[in-house]
Design a protein around this motif. Sequence first.
Motif, PDB file in Angstrom:
ATOM      1  N   ASP A 129      45.417  29.116 -60.941  1.00 40.17           N
ATOM      2  CA  ASP A 129      46.836  29.199 -60.571  1.00 40.17           C
ATOM      3  C   ASP A 129      47.619  28.871 -61.833  1.00 40.17           C
ATOM      4  O   ASP A 129      47.656  27.725 -62.277  1.00 40.17           O
ATOM      5  CB  ASP A 129      47.121  28.200 -59.452  1.00 40.17           C
ATOM      6  CG  ASP A 129      48.531  28.306 -58.894  1.00 40.17           C
ATOM      7  OD1 ASP A 129      49.417  28.831 -59.598  1.00 40.17           O
ATOM      8  OD2 ASP A 129      48.755  27.840 -57.756  1.00 40.17           O
ATOM      9  N   VAL A 153      49.385  22.949 -65.130  1.00 40.68           N
ATOM     10  CA  VAL A 153      50.496  22.097 -64.707  1.00 40.68           C
ATOM     11  C   VAL A 153      51.604  22.094 -65.758  1.00 40.68           C
ATOM     12  O   VAL A 153      51.378  21.741 -66.924  1.00 40.68           O
ATOM     13  CB  VAL A 153      50.023  20.659 -64.445  1.00 40.68           C
ATOM     14  CG1 VAL A 153      51.177  19.798 -63.936  1.00 40.68           C
ATOM     15  CG2 VAL A 153      48.860  20.644 -63.449  1.00 40.68           C
ATOM     16  N   LEU A 179      42.689  20.127 -63.290  1.00 38.01           N
ATOM     17  CA  LEU A 179      44.094  20.188 -63.680  1.00 38.01           C
ATOM     18  C   LEU A 179      44.155  20.302 -65.195  1.00 38.01           C
ATOM     19  O   LEU A 179      43.688  19.429 -65.920  1.00 38.01           O
ATOM     20  CB  LEU A 179      44.859  18.933 -63.224  1.00 38.01           C
ATOM     21  CG  LEU A 179      44.939  18.668 -61.728  1.00 38.01           C
ATOM     22  CD1 LEU A 179      45.710  17.371 -61.462  1.00 38.01           C
ATOM     23  CD2 LEU A 179      45.603  19.830 -60.991  1.00 38.01           C
ATOM     24  N   ARG A 187      46.066  16.515 -54.190  1.00 35.00           N
ATOM     25  CA  ARG A 187      46.298  17.737 -54.978  1.00 35.00           C
ATOM     26  C   ARG A 187      45.054  18.615 -54.945  1.00 35.00           C
ATOM     27  O   ARG A 187      45.136  19.835 -54.723  1.00 35.00           O
ATOM     28  CB  ARG A 187      46.654  17.357 -56.413  1.00 35.00           C
ATOM     29  CG  ARG A 187      46.946  18.534 -57.358  1.00 35.00           C
ATOM     30  CD  ARG A 187      48.339  19.088 -57.150  1.00 35.00           C
ATOM     31  NE  ARG A 187      48.723  20.017 -58.192  1.00 35.00           N
ATOM     32  CZ  ARG A 187      49.888  19.990 -58.847  1.00 35.00           C
ATOM     33  NH1 ARG A 187      50.786  19.072 -58.568  1.00 35.00           N
ATOM     34  NH2 ARG A 187      50.175  20.899 -59.758  1.00 35.00           N
ATOM     35  N   MET A 205      44.459  22.394 -53.396  1.00 35.43           N
ATOM     36  CA  MET A 205      43.907  23.485 -54.192  1.00 35.43           C
ATOM     37  C   MET A 205      42.746  24.150 -53.463  1.00 35.43           C
ATOM     38  O   MET A 205      42.615  25.381 -53.478  1.00 35.43           O
ATOM     39  CB  MET A 205      43.461  22.958 -55.559  1.00 35.43           C
ATOM     40  CG  MET A 205      44.608  22.513 -56.444  1.00 35.43           C
ATOM     41  SD  MET A 205      44.083  21.516 -57.873  1.00 35.43           S
ATOM     42  CE  MET A 205      43.037  22.678 -58.750  1.00 35.43           C
ATOM     43  N   GLY A 240      50.957  32.977 -60.188  1.00 29.16           N
ATOM     44  CA  GLY A 240      50.892  31.555 -59.885  1.00 29.16           C
ATOM     45  C   GLY A 240      51.672  31.265 -58.621  1.00 29.16           C
ATOM     46  O   GLY A 240      52.441  32.092 -58.128  1.00 29.16           O
ATOM     47  N   THR A 262      51.948  25.910 -61.887  1.00 27.46           N
ATOM     48  CA  THR A 262      52.161  24.832 -60.938  1.00 27.46           C
ATOM     49  C   THR A 262      52.929  23.724 -61.657  1.00 27.46           C
ATOM     50  O   THR A 262      53.071  23.749 -62.882  1.00 27.46           O
ATOM     51  CB  THR A 262      50.838  24.288 -60.371  1.00 27.46           C
ATOM     52  OG1 THR A 262      50.218  23.414 -61.326  1.00 27.46           O
ATOM     53  CG2 THR A 262      49.885  25.425 -60.005  1.00 27.46           C
ATOM     54  N   HIS A 306      44.536  24.292 -61.483  1.00 28.09           N
ATOM     55  CA  HIS A 306      45.986  24.353 -61.606  1.00 28.09           C
ATOM     56  C   HIS A 306      46.360  24.154 -63.071  1.00 28.09           C
ATOM     57  O   HIS A 306      45.910  23.189 -63.708  1.00 28.09           O
ATOM     58  CB  HIS A 306      46.654  23.243 -60.795  1.00 28.09           C
ATOM     59  CG  HIS A 306      46.957  23.603 -59.380  1.00 28.09           C
ATOM     60  ND1 HIS A 306      47.651  22.772 -58.536  1.00 28.09           N
ATOM     61  CD2 HIS A 306      46.685  24.725 -58.660  1.00 28.09           C
ATOM     62  CE1 HIS A 306      47.780  23.341 -57.347  1.00 28.09           C
ATOM     63  NE2 HIS A 306      47.202  24.530 -57.403  1.00 28.09           N
ATOM     64  N   TYR A 330      53.470  25.883 -57.285  1.00 25.14           N
ATOM     65  CA  TYR A 330      53.179  24.673 -56.504  1.00 25.14           C
ATOM     66  C   TYR A 330      54.001  23.502 -57.031  1.00 25.14           C
ATOM     67  O   TYR A 330      54.021  23.225 -58.219  1.00 25.14           O
ATOM     68  CB  TYR A 330      51.688  24.349 -56.615  1.00 25.14           C
ATOM     69  CG  TYR A 330      51.228  23.172 -55.783  1.00 25.14           C
ATOM     70  CD1 TYR A 330      50.584  23.376 -54.568  1.00 25.14           C
ATOM     71  CD2 TYR A 330      51.430  21.865 -56.209  1.00 25.14           C
ATOM     72  CE1 TYR A 330      50.146  22.301 -53.799  1.00 25.14           C
ATOM     73  CE2 TYR A 330      51.005  20.798 -55.443  1.00 25.14           C
ATOM     74  CZ  TYR A 330      50.378  21.023 -54.248  1.00 25.14           C
ATOM     75  OH  TYR A 330      49.954  19.945 -53.491  1.00 25.14           O
TER      76      TYR A 330
END
Length: 363
Positions: free
Chosen positions: A5, A103, A141, A89, A93, A317, A8, A101, A320
């Motif tokens: 993704d 971030v 992450l 989190r 996911m 994406g 986020t 993710h 989030y």
Amino acid sequence: MQVIDVDTHAVEPASVWDYLAKADEAHKPSILNKAAGAPIAASFANTTSTQYWVINNKIYGMHNPPGVAGASKGEITAGSITLDDIDARLAHMDAQRVDIHVVFSSLFLGLRIADKDAELALTRAYNRWLMERCKAAGGRLRWIMVPSLKNPEDTLKEMKWARRNGAVGVLFRGIEGFRYLDHSYFDPIYREAADLDLAICVHIGNGCPAFEEIKPRDSMSFNRFVADMPNYFAFSSLIRSDFPERFPNLRFGFFEAGCGWIPAVTEVSLHLRETPDGLKEIARDRIQRHNFYVTCELHEDLNDIAQFTGSDNLVIGSDYGHPHDVADTIQYRDVLDARDDLDSAFTSKLVVDNPHHLFNMQT
């Protein structure tokens, strides 16, 4: 390879500033609580805002994690976006069917810090906070570092540190200060990003103080076109640049502005008067040569847009952490799977292959 993704967010809690160096504590942001009175016109604020950051003597609305979570469809909790609850989190996911993710900051998308020492102090604190939170997620992450562009030499050192500690990109807004992104001022940062294999991540946001002077009729209203416009500026200046020759390995991502604008911006930026087929060929060539990757959105005609970008340069994406804007995109894989106009090879490129190429992520 794993599903990524690509867009986020973390919503920064006050504990971010616990990571300020002792010598930098004079720059620690304050929190302003509004007990009563008319709305305050400030970046990130709305008519219901009651808490504000005071950063370098400027006021910014504080994001409200419980409010953001409440506006979702249950996919988000306050702790999952402040990264105080990493387990939540990761569980979200899993529900998304997402492995990683990437971030981004929320606060730094709109900060315009005039003082260079304050900018350096706050970006360094943020990067250390986010690195520590992402480290606790066991590689799921990955993070985008925030540079201090008023301190380019310090930023080059910070980029090396960030890369060693799991960062996969460098945050830019579409205009930084009073410079477009093709300005030679940024060349050392681009050169270092290419050497370190970090993507330049152009996220919607506002890095230009002059934008604050342009007032709509209703100063509290939100105009999505205005918010996205700096991304169009960045794309239009960079697609005209000689970066493929000077920085052949440098990759750019354009985040959260969709992709439906690419044909028009390409045509106008390059002063073209081409047939549709001619424009498609030129746009594909330029985008691929410049190593551009653009986030698409679920409602867009992706088969049509891919004729301008190629199918290898679109990513997607969920945004989030900001569900008040696009709550329906959190479960974006489910929505993609339900579309009968996209073949599985194309959707796999959107969620797996192209994100890996953008971030060159070894997972």
